[in-house]
Design a protein around this motif. Structure first.
Motif, short mmCIF file in Angstrom:
data_model
loop_
_atom_site.label_atom_id
_atom_site.label_comp_id
_atom_site.label_asym_id
_atom_site.label_seq_id
_atom_site.Cartn_x
_atom_site.Cartn_y
_atom_site.Cartn_z
N HIS A 80 0.81 -1.23 0.00
CA HIS A 80 0.00 0.00 0.00
C HIS A 80 0.84 1.27 0.00
O HIS A 80 0.47 2.26 -0.63
N HIS A 141 -6.86 -7.37 -1.73
CA HIS A 141 -6.36 -8.56 -1.00
C HIS A 141 -7.00 -9.87 -1.47
O HIS A 141 -7.47 -10.68 -0.66
N HIS A 205 -6.33 -4.66 9.36
CA HIS A 205 -6.55 -3.76 8.23
C HIS A 205 -7.45 -4.45 7.22
O HIS A 205 -7.87 -5.58 7.43
ZN LIG Z 1 -2.97 -4.88 2.74
#
Ligand SMILES: [Zn+2]
Length: 308
Positions: A80, A141, A205
């Motif tokens: 990221h 993801h 996350h």
């Molecule tokens: Zn991630």
């Protein structure tokens, strides 16, 4: 090849000019430039990060003419906040194929690949239905779901077969052998996770929506909403409120991130901390073939402990 070389040199000079003296972080390399030079016979495949590396070494297992290089360190984690380094550009330049997750994970590449004439871009998430984040952006993801990881392995094998037809048969045989293992694990996890007392989890996350969808889990809240940023006191306060209201008993930290925020929330709510690993870090060794499988086995144990 010549055009490609000129293109990459120009990009390299620009990036070097930007990065020199900036102390760009997170971009240390596994290889030196000489190691990434494609030889006459070798088909050099570069992967963007660890999950793509694991899938690719399984697809290319025991093919002597294929070399697989992971561009980022296995410890880099999710990409990221990743910044491209001059060394990365050299690594890409030496490649015949570049395996990326796609779905927005490699945004740091910008327009770099557009200047790479002759480089085969292997997009692992091609054709996979993407989940949107609360922000409205595609969640990248994809590999964390075993079903989607299977599609990724097939995508990698199919696209490598087109790029390197000489080894097409072996890519497909390898992919199917790996998929047999992935299917077996998926079935085991489905069976084990069928009868849980609770299906609510709080994750660290936004890395588990594909996994949660696959195993019918409910992500009640996410501690770190913006990847790479420490949750603000206000966000932690909101998560504490939502955990109290929903009665969630299990918080899942990730090994790649500090547990501090999770500990604060656990202290305030009485929920317990467990670990879920999105499989983005590991050791790139000979034993890495089964790393994704082993990580998922550990995730299964963690979920059973937390929710049964
Ligand atoms: Zn991630």
């Amino acid at each position: 090849m010549c055009k490609k070389r000129i293109g990459i040199l120009i990009v390299l000079m620009i990036v070097t000019a930007f990065l020199s003296g900036c102390g760009a972080s997170g971009g240390e390399k596994n290889q030196t430039s000489s190691e990434t030079e494609s030889t006459e016979n070798n088909f050099v495949i570069v992967t963007s990060f660890y999950p793509m590396y694991i899938a690719t070494i399984n697809v290319t297992k025991e093919i002597p003419s294929v070399e697989v290089i992971n561009m980022t360190k296995p410890q880099t984690g999710c990409l990221h906040d990743y910044q491209l380094t001059p060394q990365d550009l050299i690594t890409i330049e030496g490649a015949d194929a570049f395996v990326v997750n796609g779905a927005g994970m490699e945004t740091f590449l910008g327009d770099v690949l557009a200047s790479q004439d002759g480089l085969n871009i292997i997009e692992a998430s091609k054709g996979i239905e993407l989940i949107k984040d609360p922000s409205g952006e595609d969640n990248p993801h994809v590999w964390v779901s075993i079903s989607d990881s299977i599609i990724q392995v097939r995508n990698i094998a199919d696209q490598l077969s087109l790029a390197d037809p000489k080894n097409a048969m072996q890519y497909k045989i390898n992919a199917e052998a790996y998929i047999v293992k992935l299917e077996a694990l998926k079935e085991k996890m489905h069976n084990s996770l069928q009868n849980l007392n609770s299906r609510d989890i709080v994750t660290f996350h936004e890395s588990f929506p594909y996994f949660a969808k696959e195993f019918n889990l409910n992500i009640a809240d996410v501690i770190e909403r913006e990847p790479g940023t420490t949750p603000s006191p206000k966000e932690i306060e909101e998560t504490i409120k939502s955990v109290k209201e929903s009665g969630v008993r299990a918080l899942f930290a990730e090994p790649q991130y500090s547990q501090k925020a999770a500990e604060t929330i656990a202290n305030e709510t009485g929920a317990k901390i467990f670990t879920l690993d999105p499989g983005v870090t590991g050791e790139a060794t000979e034993n890495a073939y089964d790393d994704y499988l082993n990580i998922m086995e550990n995730n299964l144990k963690s979920l059973e402990e937390a929710l049964k």
